[in-house]
Design an enzyme around this catalytic site. Structure first.
Site, short mmCIF file in Angstrom:
data_model
loop_
_atom_site.label_atom_id
_atom_site.label_comp_id
_atom_site.label_asym_id
_atom_site.label_seq_id
_atom_site.Cartn_x
_atom_site.Cartn_y
_atom_site.Cartn_z
N ASP A 41 135.69 18.69 7.21
CA ASP A 41 134.69 20.02 7.60
C ASP A 41 134.88 21.16 6.62
OD1 ASP A 41 134.91 17.65 9.42
OD2 ASP A 41 134.43 19.16 11.16
N LYS A 42 135.96 21.68 6.73
CA LYS A 42 135.74 23.22 6.10
C LYS A 42 136.25 23.20 4.65
CE LYS A 42 135.09 24.67 10.04
NZ LYS A 42 135.13 23.35 10.77
N ASP A 49 139.89 18.98 11.62
CA ASP A 49 139.33 19.58 12.84
C ASP A 49 139.39 18.72 13.83
OD1 ASP A 49 138.39 21.49 10.89
OD2 ASP A 49 136.56 21.71 12.18
N SER A 103 131.31 20.97 17.53
CA SER A 103 131.74 19.87 16.51
C SER A 103 130.33 19.09 16.34
CB SER A 103 132.78 18.83 17.15
OG SER A 103 132.69 17.65 16.13
#
Length: 552
Positions: A120-121, A78, A467
Site C-alpha cells: 500500500d504505502k 496495512d 481501505s
C-alpha cells in the site's frame, strides 16, 4: 559521464577503498552503479518474496553491464496494522520510505535505481522518491496474490473481513478458522483491486514500470522475467539519460487518473496522486479527478466492486489493454513518455483485450462514470472521496441522521453492539492526517457494517481513509478535517446529512446561524503524543485534499 565516475578520480582513493571493502573490484566501479531499493521483509505477505524479485533485477543489471547495489527500506502491511493504533503509522511510512531512498541514492552518488515494491504505502513512497531524484528510476512490483478458494468460491481479504463479524457473533469458530486459512493462499499483494494493486497499476499507467508488469501474479515465472528485463532496461536508461522528470509530467498523472477511473481503483489513489503532484510542483485540484471521472467509463469490475480479481485482469490483457481501449477513444495522452523510451501509445497500440467480460468495451461499461467520485458541499468544502463503483446505484443518494464518533474504535463497538439503526450516517472524525494523527483506514468499521446487514441501510462519513477493500456508501478524506476546524467537527448526533454521488454533493443540513454558534463553542481536541514520528507528522501533514503530504 555518469555521476559515479567521481569515484574514479585519483583523489577519491579513500572512497574506492571503502567500495573495495564492500567487495567491489575495479571493473564493477567502472560500470554504472545501480541501486536496488528492496522493500523485502518477513512480515508483509506482499513482500516476503521480494528477495527473489530483487535477485532477478540484479541479474538483469549485470547482464546489461551494470553493477547492482542492493539496499533496504521499510514496508508496513496495512492489513496487519488495521483496526488498532498501529494503523496511525501506515500513511506516515510513505514519506519515510521516500526519504530513505532519496538519502541512499544521493549519499552514494548512484547512477540509477530500481525500486522493488508491492504494497500500500511502499509504491507511493517510491513514487515520491522518484519525483525527487535526478537519475533514472524504474519500479518493479512483486505482483498480486492469487485469490483464495473456499469451497467452490473464490475469495479474498475483503470476504474474510466482512464474514468474520457474523461468524464470531454466531460462535462459528471452526468455520472462521477454515475461512481464515483459505482467504490468503500465499505471497503477493491482496488479490483484489485494493490500494496496493491500484498503485502498482497506476505506476505502469504513468510510465514508471515496464508495460504489462503490474498485474503479473506473484507466483508466476513471468514475475521474474519482468524483474530481469527491468534490470536490463535501467542500465540503458543511464546511457540515454532518461530521468523521472521526463516521465512524471501532468500528462502522466492524468493518464493515471483515467486508468484509475476505468478500473475503479482504491480511494487512496487520490491521496497518493495528490501527494505526488505536490512533490512534483504540479497543481492538481480534486476537480481534475472529477472531470476525468465524468468522461471515463468504469469498464473493469474487480473486487471489491465486482467478482473478478487482478489475475483475471492480467489474463484479459492487463494495463496495456486498458490503455489501448482508452487511447482509441482519446481518453489518455498518447504522447506521454515512459521508461521504455517510447510513448504510452507506442507501447500499447498492439495490445488486445482477451476477455470482454473482464474489460468491457467503452460503449458497454459497468457504469458510464469513472469508479471514483469527488464530492463537495457544506460538510466537505474542500472535497471528499467515494468509490462510486462499489456503491449500489440505489444508494447514490442517501439522506440520514448523524451518529457521531471521535475515534474508529467507538464506532466499531457501536456497530457490533447493534446500536446503529437503519437510516444512520455514521460520522467518524478526528481521524484525519493531523487529527489522527496518521489518517487511519476505517475498514474494520465498514466491514462490520456490511457483515451485519447494514450495507444498504447506513452510510459512513469520515475525515480518515478507507481501505481499497471497502465497499458501500463510505465517504472518506473529508476536508478540512475535524482537527483543522472543518465542518465535520461541528456535526452533532441527530443532524441530517445528504450524500448525492450523482450531483457530487455532501451536505450537512444545519442552518448557518446554528453552525456559527457551534463554532464559537468548539475547541480542538488535542491528543497527547509522545516524541516520535506521529508527533512530527501531526505538526507537518497537509490536509487530505493535498495528499496528506508533509509540508515543505
Amino acid at each position: 559521464m555518469k555521476r559515479s565516475d567521481v569515484f574514479l578520480r585519483p583523489e577519491y582513493a579513500p572512497h574506492r577503498a571503502l567500495w573495495r571493502a564492500s567487495g567491489l573490484i575495479d571493473e564493477e566501479l567502472r560500470r554504472p552503479l545501480i541501486g536496488v531499493a528492496n522493500s523485502w521483509n518477513e512480515i508483509v505477505p506482499g513482500h516476503v518474496h521480494l528477495d527473489k524479485v530483487a535477485e532477478a533485477v540484479k541479474a538483469g543489471i549485470r547482464m546489461a553491464g551494470g553493477t547492482p547495489l542492493e539496499f533496504g527500506t521499510i514496508a508496513v502491511c496495512d492489513g496487519i496494522a488495521m483496526g488498532h493504533e498501529g494503523m496511525r503509522y501506515s500513511l506516515p511510512s510513505r514519506e519515510v520510505i521516500a526519504d530513505t531512498v532519496e538519502i541512499m541514492v544521493e549519499a552514494h552518488r548512484l547512477d540509477a535505481v530500481v525500486m522493488v515494491t508491492n504494497c500500500d504505502k511502499i509504491t507511493p513512497g517510491f513514487l515520491l522518491a522518484a519525483a525527487r531524484l535526478e537519475v533514472p528510476v524504474i519500479l518493479i512490483n512483486g505482483g498480486p496474490m492469487m485469490p483464495g478458494v473456499y469451497g467452490k468460491e473464490r475469495i479474498d481479504f475483503k470476504d474474510l473481513m466482512e464474514r468474520m463479524n457474523v461468524l464470531i457473533k454466531e460462535g462459528r469458530t471452526e468455520e472462521l478458522r477454515k475461512l481464515e486459512e483459505s482467504a490468503l493462499p500465499g505471497p503477493g499483494s491482496c488479490a483484489g483491486l485494493f490500494t496496493a494493486n491500484t498503485m502498482n497499476m497506476l505506476s505502469e499507467a504513468m510510465g514508471l514500470m515496464l508495460p504489462g508488469a503490474s498485474t503479473v501474479p506473484a507466483v508466476e515465472a513471468r514475475r521474474l522475467w519482468y524483474a530481469k528485463l527491468t534490470g536490463m532496461r535501467i542500465v540503458k536508461m543511464v546511457e540515454e539519460g532518461l530521468t523521472p522528470d521526463k516521465i512524471l509530467t501532468r500528462k502522466a498523472l492524468e493518464n493515471a487518473i483515467a486508468v484509475d477511473m476505468a478500473l475503479g481503483g482504491s480511494t487512496n489513489s487520490v491521496l497518493h496522486l495528490e501527494a505526488l503532484a505536490y512533490e512534483l510542483g504540479i497543481d492538481l485540484p480534486l476537480e481534475v479527478f472529477d472531470e476525468i471521472s465524468r468522461k471515463v467509463p468504469h469498464i473493469a469490475s474487480i473486487s471489491p466492486s465486482g467478482r473478478h480479481f487482478v489475475v483475471d485482469l492480467d489474463r484479459a490483457g492487463g494495463i496495456p489493454a486498458v490503455l489501448k481501449e482508452l487511447g482509441e477513444a482519446g481518453l489518455i495522452h498518447k504522447d506521454a513518455l515512459t521508461v521504455t523510451g517510447k510513448t504510452v501509445w507506442e507501447n500499447v497500440k498492439d495490445a488486445a483485450v482477451l476477455d470482454r467480460e473482464v474489460i468491457r468495451p467503452l460503449d458497454n461499461p459497468y457504469s458510464p462514470f469513472g469508479g471514483l467520485a469527488i464530492l463537495k458541499g457544506s460538510l466537505a468544502p474542500n472535497g471528499a472521496v467515494v468509490k462510486a463503483s462499489a456503491v449500489k446505484r440505489e444508494l447514490w443518494k442517501f439522506k440520514g441522521v448523524a451518529r457521531v464518533f471521535d475515534r474508529e474504535e467507538d464506532a466499531v463497538k457501536a456497530i457490533r453492539g447493534g446500536e446503529i439503526e437503519p437510516g444512520t450516517v455514521i460520522v467518524i472524525r478526528y481521524e484525519g492526517p493531523r487529527g489522527g494523527p496518521g489518517m487511519r483506514e476505517m475498514l474494520t468499521a465498514t466491514a462490520a457494517v456490511m457483515a451485519l446487514g447494514l450495507g444498504d441501510k447506513v452510510a459512513l462519513v469520515t475525515d480518515g481513509r478507507f481501505s481499497g477493500a471497502t465497499r458501500g456508501p463510505a465517504i472518506g478524506h473529508v476536508s478540512p478535517e475535524a482537527a483543522a476546524g472543518g465542518p465535520i467537527a461541528l456535526v452533532q448526533d441527530g443532524d441530517e446529512i445528504v450524500i448525492d454521488i450523482e450531483k457530487r454533493r455532501l451536505d450537512l443540513l444545519v442552518d448557518e446561524k446554528e453552525l456559527e454558534e457551534r463554532r464559537a463553542r468548539w475547541k480542538p481536541k488535542v491528543k497527547p503524543l509522545r516524541r516520535g514520528i506521529l508527533r512530527r507528522y501531526a505538526k507537518m501533514a497537509l490536509s487530505a485534499d493535498k495528499g496528506g503530504a508533509l509540508e515543505y
